[in-house]
Design a protein around this motif. Structure first.
Motif, short mmCIF file in Angstrom:
data_model
loop_
_atom_site.label_atom_id
_atom_site.label_comp_id
_atom_site.label_asym_id
_atom_site.label_seq_id
_atom_site.Cartn_x
_atom_site.Cartn_y
_atom_site.Cartn_z
N MET A 1 24.45 -68.58 -50.54
CA MET A 1 23.87 -67.38 -50.07
C MET A 1 23.52 -67.53 -48.70
SD MET A 1 20.68 -65.32 -51.63
CE MET A 1 21.22 -64.76 -52.83
N ASP A 2 23.95 -66.56 -47.90
CA ASP A 2 23.59 -66.66 -46.23
C ASP A 2 22.19 -66.23 -46.23
OD1 ASP A 2 23.90 -63.53 -45.22
OD2 ASP A 2 25.15 -63.86 -46.73
N ALA A 3 21.74 -66.47 -45.05
CA ALA A 3 20.22 -66.35 -44.59
C ALA A 3 19.85 -64.77 -44.67
CB ALA A 3 20.10 -66.79 -42.88
N LEU A 4 20.58 -63.72 -44.20
CA LEU A 4 20.49 -62.47 -44.16
C LEU A 4 20.48 -62.11 -45.82
CD1 LEU A 4 20.01 -59.82 -42.72
CD2 LEU A 4 22.48 -59.62 -42.35
N SER A 5 21.27 -62.66 -46.41
CA SER A 5 21.30 -62.00 -47.99
C SER A 5 20.02 -62.48 -48.47
CB SER A 5 22.33 -62.57 -48.75
OG SER A 5 23.57 -62.03 -48.20
N LEU A 6 19.48 -63.62 -48.26
CA LEU A 6 18.32 -64.41 -48.76
C LEU A 6 17.14 -63.52 -48.20
CD1 LEU A 6 16.99 -66.20 -50.78
CD2 LEU A 6 16.84 -67.74 -48.67
N LEU A 7 17.06 -63.03 -47.00
CA LEU A 7 15.97 -62.11 -46.55
C LEU A 7 16.01 -60.89 -47.18
CD1 LEU A 7 16.24 -63.18 -42.69
CD2 LEU A 7 14.41 -63.69 -44.39
N ILE A 8 17.14 -60.31 -47.38
CA ILE A 8 17.17 -58.73 -48.08
C ILE A 8 16.53 -59.11 -49.49
CG2 ILE A 8 18.81 -57.16 -48.92
CD1 ILE A 8 20.55 -57.67 -46.34
N ASP A 9 16.91 -59.98 -50.16
CA ASP A 9 16.29 -60.30 -51.67
C ASP A 9 14.99 -60.52 -51.36
OD1 ASP A 9 18.56 -59.89 -53.13
OD2 ASP A 9 18.72 -62.30 -53.70
N GLN A 10 14.36 -61.28 -50.43
CA GLN A 10 12.86 -61.38 -50.41
C GLN A 10 12.41 -60.25 -50.20
OE1 GLN A 10 10.81 -64.45 -50.01
NE2 GLN A 10 12.80 -65.01 -51.03
N PHE A 11 12.99 -58.98 -49.34
CA PHE A 11 12.21 -57.93 -49.13
C PHE A 11 12.36 -57.03 -50.42
CE2 PHE A 11 11.48 -59.32 -44.80
CZ PHE A 11 10.73 -58.24 -44.35
N ARG A 12 13.54 -57.02 -51.08
CA ARG A 12 13.71 -56.48 -52.40
C ARG A 12 12.66 -56.97 -53.48
NH1 ARG A 12 18.61 -57.19 -54.83
NH2 ARG A 12 17.99 -55.73 -56.29
N GLU A 89 19.64 -53.93 -43.90
CA GLU A 89 20.84 -53.64 -44.34
C GLU A 89 21.80 -53.46 -43.05
OE1 GLU A 89 20.25 -51.01 -47.35
OE2 GLU A 89 20.01 -52.33 -48.68
N ALA A 90 21.21 -53.12 -41.94
CA ALA A 90 21.88 -52.82 -40.88
C ALA A 90 22.04 -54.01 -39.91
CB ALA A 90 21.25 -51.55 -40.03
#
Length: 174
Positions: A1-12, A89-90
């Motif tokens: 999992m890349d950093a951006l995906s992990l950050l998105i999951d943290q916010f989700r 997401e952008a």
């Protein structure tokens, strides 16, 4: 999992946990009327909004949530989470490395007694869910003091549940 995906999951996860806590509070008249809980929630969601405003280069209003009652605060929080997700997401992975200056850094330098270091957007993005978890913990402790069983909001509990979307107070789904 890349950093951006992990950050998105943290916010989700943060949105899911916030919605779960708000649903618990709105479903209990004692908790819903507690000034301590309301003050913590106002701070928590104001900070989420202020960070978003910094990232979007918008004017800041540190009192943005000061006068919101619980119902208005629920709607406010939901809107902040939705807008935060659109922002995340952008993003591109390269944007995570840009330096972000927080307007309150000079105040922090004076208060802490040392020059605060520069930080990246990625580091600022990590701060928001961590800050929110800290204050959700304070709210959970207050709920226990009031005799209310707080919900399990751990990140791993969200993963175990197959990463559900938030169910905000007033939503028809469970």
């Amino acid at each position: 999992m890349d950093a951006l995906s992990l950050l998105i999951d943290q916010f989700r996860h943060m949105a899911w946990a916030d919605a779960l806590v708000l649903t618990t509070i709105t479903g209990n008249p004692v908790a819903a009327a507690d000034d301590c809980i309301l003050a913590r929630l106002r701070h928590l969601y104001a900070v989420q909004r202020i960070f978003l405003d910094v990232w979007l280069a918008r004017p800041l209003d540190p009192r943005v949530a000061d006068d919101l009652d619980l119902r208005a605060l629920c709607a406010f929080a939901r809107g902040v989470h939705q807008e935060s997700m659109r922002f995340l997401e952008a993003l591109t992975p390269a944007e995570l490395e840009r330096v972000v200056e927080l307007p309150w850094s000079k105040t922090a330098t004076a208060k802490l007694g040392f020059e605060v270091a520069a930080h990246t957007l990625a580091e600022a993005l990590v701060q928001v869910p961590q800050h929110s978890a800290y204050h959700r913990g304070q709210v959970a402790a207050r709920l226990r003091e009031l005799g209310v069983d707080p919900p399990m909001t751990d990140f791993i509990a969200w993963v175990w549940r197959h990463k559900p979307e938030p169910a905000w107070p007033g939503d028809d789904r469970e």
